[in-house]
Design an enzyme around this catalytic site. Structure first.
Site, PDB file in Angstrom:
ATOM      1  N   HIS A 526       0.812  -1.224   0.000  1.00 32.16           N
ATOM      2  CA  HIS A 526       0.000   0.000   0.000  1.00 32.16           C
ATOM      3  C   HIS A 526       0.845   1.274   0.000  1.00 32.16           C
ATOM      4  O   HIS A 526       0.304   2.377  -0.109  1.00 32.16           O
ATOM      5  CB  HIS A 526      -0.979  -0.006   1.183  1.00 32.16           C
ATOM      6  CG  HIS A 526      -0.368   0.398   2.492  1.00 32.16           C
ATOM      7  ND1 HIS A 526      -0.131  -0.501   3.507  1.00 32.16           N
ATOM      8  CD2 HIS A 526       0.057   1.603   2.962  1.00 32.16           C
ATOM      9  CE1 HIS A 526       0.403   0.143   4.544  1.00 32.16           C
ATOM     10  NE2 HIS A 526       0.524   1.417   4.235  1.00 32.16           N
ATOM     11  N   ASP A 576      -0.654  -7.517   1.809  1.00 30.44           N
ATOM     12  CA  ASP A 576      -0.081  -6.171   1.689  1.00 30.44           C
ATOM     13  C   ASP A 576       1.448  -6.222   1.760  1.00 30.44           C
ATOM     14  O   ASP A 576       2.070  -5.742   2.707  1.00 30.44           O
ATOM     15  CB  ASP A 576      -0.656  -5.284   2.800  1.00 30.44           C
ATOM     16  CG  ASP A 576      -0.191  -3.838   2.709  1.00 30.44           C
ATOM     17  OD1 ASP A 576       0.295  -3.448   1.631  1.00 30.44           O
ATOM     18  OD2 ASP A 576      -0.317  -3.117   3.716  1.00 30.44           O
ATOM     19  N   SER A 699       4.796   2.180   8.279  1.00 27.16           N
ATOM     20  CA  SER A 699       4.265   1.165   7.372  1.00 27.16           C
ATOM     21  C   SER A 699       5.350   0.575   6.487  1.00 27.16           C
ATOM     22  O   SER A 699       6.228   1.289   5.995  1.00 27.16           O
ATOM     23  CB  SER A 699       3.184   1.769   6.478  1.00 27.16           C
ATOM     24  OG  SER A 699       1.954   1.801   7.135  1.00 27.16           O
TER      25      SER A 699
END
EC number: 3.4.21.47
Length: 761
Positions: A526, A576, A699
């Site tokens: 992402h 992801d 992330s």
């Protein structure tokens, strides 16, 4: 745009890891204010003193750049008076004083000249050397006087290359007798009165054009080896021994093999640890040395090296804790357990110093091996590591046992095959009571190697082992870090990558990632969109200003952020994960190294599991059905920080996953399995402890398990329930983070990284 605070596209790493934990600064325990001897008149000009060993020993202390003259140590005599102040050449001095440290001047320099010429050289003074016509300079042309009273660099030698052996040179401060360098010619070295010769007093020109023994130096009492000097010398010497073992199996010790040494499990190398527990050493030094040996074993094991160990502690009598013949002597965990069980008090009732008896136990272990393995004993290399102050007061001269060991192993008996490579004896002397002459007599003496070291205190020994066991030869090993106190954040997290994406309408957005090979960084899918141009993506590594360009982004084929929009789920983070392929091959260094991936040869080796271990068995080792200690790396104020968390993989797993439904956008989801698939690991919450949470820029970073001094990535940070970093003082108990479980995407990783030499199981 995202669930909670996602997507997180904002800015967010014989012979040792952090060694010798708990070792303090004082060489010996300080005594109380009382001493059997009067303290009147014992002061030192320009310095101070302290009492050691219950007031029986007085140690003088001086500021940096100075040393206690005429001695550092005085002892309280039975007459109630302190030992006389006298120099090493027995000159009586009325009062102790702190004198400036100076480096020795050249006693002679052959076939050339040096400048400036001076009676003495102060710290930071420089000296330069030049050869006469027809002679070539070997060694250092310029040298600087260091803070420990030694010159940096190497001995300058002017040589015409016309002799069988090269000119062995005259180390600064020494005198040499002998100027013929034919086969079997000898040279002899001397020191001025009051100095101790370390190394070989006499050297012989050998067949092949090399000199026997090791280069000598003249040591004053205040001189110590720096941790950097010891680490470099010891590592260089020990590495040659280990590489020699590798070569015995027919392998060329190339660069890659130097990094991944696996010794013959039948015992092609034996390491004997000999620890002085006598009264003169003291409890503090004993404990510190024990801790260093423990972490030395741990670190050696973390490199995949499996020698057999022997362990002897001694005072009046030796205690053999481990014999190389013990079935578990090559198992680092068991050896460490045995080492942890020994105490200084074990020798309290008989606290003399019988070094000879201790070395006899080493001799006996070797003798049994020679008799038991008659076919292969002569291919076993032996390393003895002795930690002592060099004092001995009973049992006789321990050097005689060294001679017996050399005879037993057939070393030095055959001039054409001296077998010197099969025995290395290293002696570490620590603290102010070290007898330099005695420790030098015990140590091996080999050309261009050092085997005897004197350190100022236990904290210096700590530095030695940290530096010694983390050099360039291990850079290719995954999950390794440099935990030294002087290390930067990227020394301690060398795998950590920062990925920056520039989008015309949104400016710069960033994620984290982890180096997994020389070409690839693993991160979250992402972090990118299908519209991102490769030239707009940059990767920063090792805290360097340089930015690495990207060749391509590889997404997991099952990743689809919009897969469940029709069900009212705005963002779906299953699978992801993404791999960033760099245009330029990475050159590993201490701040740029790979992390270990699951189910690879590297992670099997890191965990010290049998080679037959399956991927499923490794997963059970790392991710058992319980709360699992883990960590992630977060960036705050431009520095990296480890954050300890628990992976909820036992009875708290279900409640951890249920909190996902409290994320913005998931309010109408009825079944948590719609958003939390089996591909996720869950952290956060307040049970059993309040876990820190990831922030926006974290992330794509790794979720890591730290085990056996190595770091293995088990997850990729994906999304969180709450953006706690906006309100760090108001973190709800339902703040959870979700990470892609790498064990669940291994087929894809194996396919994409098949040419990266990771050895997937």
């Amino acid at each position: 745009m995202g669930i909670g605070h996602n997507p997180r596209l904002c800015l967010v790493p014989l012979i040792l890891g952090l060694l010798c934990g708990g070792v303090g600064m004082t060489p010996l325990p300080e005594a109380g204010p009382q001493s059997p001897c009067s303290l009147e008149g014992v002061e030192i000009k320009g310095g101070s003193f302290r009492l050691l060993k219950a007031g029986q020993v007085l140690e003088y202390l001086c500021p940096s750049g100075f040393y206690p003259y005429p001695t550092q140590i005085r002892t309280c005599r039975s007459t109630g008076s302190w030992s006389t102040l006298q120099t090493q050449d027995r000159k009586i001095v009325k009062r102790a004083e702190c004198k400036a440290i100076r480096c020795p001047r050249p006693q002679d320099f052959e076939n050339g000249e040096y400048w400036p010429r001076a009676a003495y050289y102060n710290l930071s003074d420089e000296i330069s050397f030049r050869c006469y016509d027809g002679y070539t300079l070997r060694g250092s042309a310029n040298r600087t006087c260091q803070g420990n009273g030694r010159w940096d660099g190497e001995t300058a030698i002017c040589d015409d290359g016309a002799t069988y052996c090269p000119n062995p040179g005259i180390p600064l401060g020494t005198r040499k007798v002998g100027s013929q360098y034919r086969l079997e010619d000898r040279v002899t070295y001397y020191c001025n009165r009051g100095l101790t010769l370390r190394g070989s007093e006499q050297r012989t020109c050998l067949e092949g054009g090399s000199w026997s023994g090791t280069e000598p130096s003249c040591q004053d009492s205040f001189m110590y080896d720096t941790p950097a000097e010891v680490a470099e010398a010891f590592l260089s010497s020990l590495t040659e021994t280990i590489e020699g073992v590798d070569a015995e199996d027919g392998h060329s010790p190339g660069e890659q093999q130097k990094r991944k040494i696996v010794l013959d499990p039948s015992g092609s190398m034996n390491i004997y640890l000999v620890l002085d527990g006598s009264d003169s050493v003291g409890a503090h030094n004993f404990t510190g040395a024990k801790n260093c040996l423990r972490d030395f074993i741990e670190k050696v094991a973390s490199y995949g090296v499996k020698p057999k160990y022997g362990l002897v502690t001694y005072a009046t009598e030796p205690k053999v804790l481990i014999r190389v013949s013990d079935p578990k002597s090559s198992e680092a965990d068991w050896v460490t357990d045995q080492l942890n069980q020994i105490n200084y008090a074990d020798h309290k009732l008989k606290a003399g110093t019988n070094t000879k008896r201790a070395l006899l136990e080493v001799y006996n272990m070797m003798s049994r091996e020679v008799n038991q393995f008659k076919e292969t004993w002569n291919r076993t290399r032996h390393v003895i590591i002795i930690m002592t102050d060099g004092l001995h007061n009973m049992g006789g001269d321990p050097v005689t046992v060294i001679h017996d060991i050399r005879y037993l192993l057939d070393i030095g008996r055959n001039r054409k095959n001296p077998r010197e490579d099969y025995l290395d004896i290293y002696v570490f002397g620590v603290g102010p009571l070290v007898n330099q002459e005695n420790i030098n007599a015990l140590a091996s003496k080999k050309d261009k190697e050092k085997h005897v070291f004197k350190l100022q205190g236990m904290e210096n020994l700590e530095d030695v082992f940290v530096q010694m066991l983390d050099e360039s030869r291990t850079l290719g090993l995954c999950g390794m870090v440099w935990e030294h106190k002087d290390g930067t954040a990227y020394h301690k997290q060398p795998w950590q990558a920062k990925i920056s994406v520039t989008r015309p309408s949104k400016g710069h957005e960033s994620c984290m990632g982890a180096i997994v090979s020389e070409y690839f960084v693993l991160t979250a899918a992402h972090c990118f969109t299908v519209d991102d141009e490769k030239h707009s993506i940059k990767v920063s590594l090792g805290g360097q200003r340089k930015e690495w360009e990207v060749k391509e982004i590889l997404f997991h084929p099952k990743y689809d952020l919009n897969a469940k929009k029709a069900k009212g789920i705005p963002e779906f983070y299953d699978y992801d994960v993404a791999l960033v392929r760099l245009k330029e091959k990475l050159k590993y260094e201490t701040t740029i190294r790979p992390i270990c991936l699951p189910c690879t040869e590297g992670s099997i080796q890191a965990l010290r599991l049998p080679r037959s271990t399956t991927c499923q068995q490794q997963m059970q080792e790392l991710l058992p059905a319980k709360d699992i200690e883990a960590l992630f790396v977060s960036e705050s104020k431009k520095t990296l920080t480890r954050k300890a968390v628990y992976i909820k993989n036992g009875d708290k797993k279900a409640s951890c996953e249920r909190d996902a439904l409290r994320a913005p956008g998931y309010e109408k989801v009825k079944d948590v399995s719609e958003v939390v698939t089996p591909r996720f690991l869950c952290t956060g919450g307040v049970d059993p402890y309040a876990d820190p949470n990831t922030c926006k820029g974290d992330s794509g970073g790794p979720l890591i398990i730290h085990k056996r001094s190595r770091f293995i990535q088990v997850g990729v940070i994906s999304w969180g329930v709450v953006d706690v970093c906006k309100r760090p003082q108001q973190v709800p108990g339902y703040a959870r983070d979700f990470h892609i479980n790498l064990y669940q995407v291994l087929p894809w990783l194996k396919e994409k990284l098949q040419n990266e030499d990771l050895g997937f199981l």
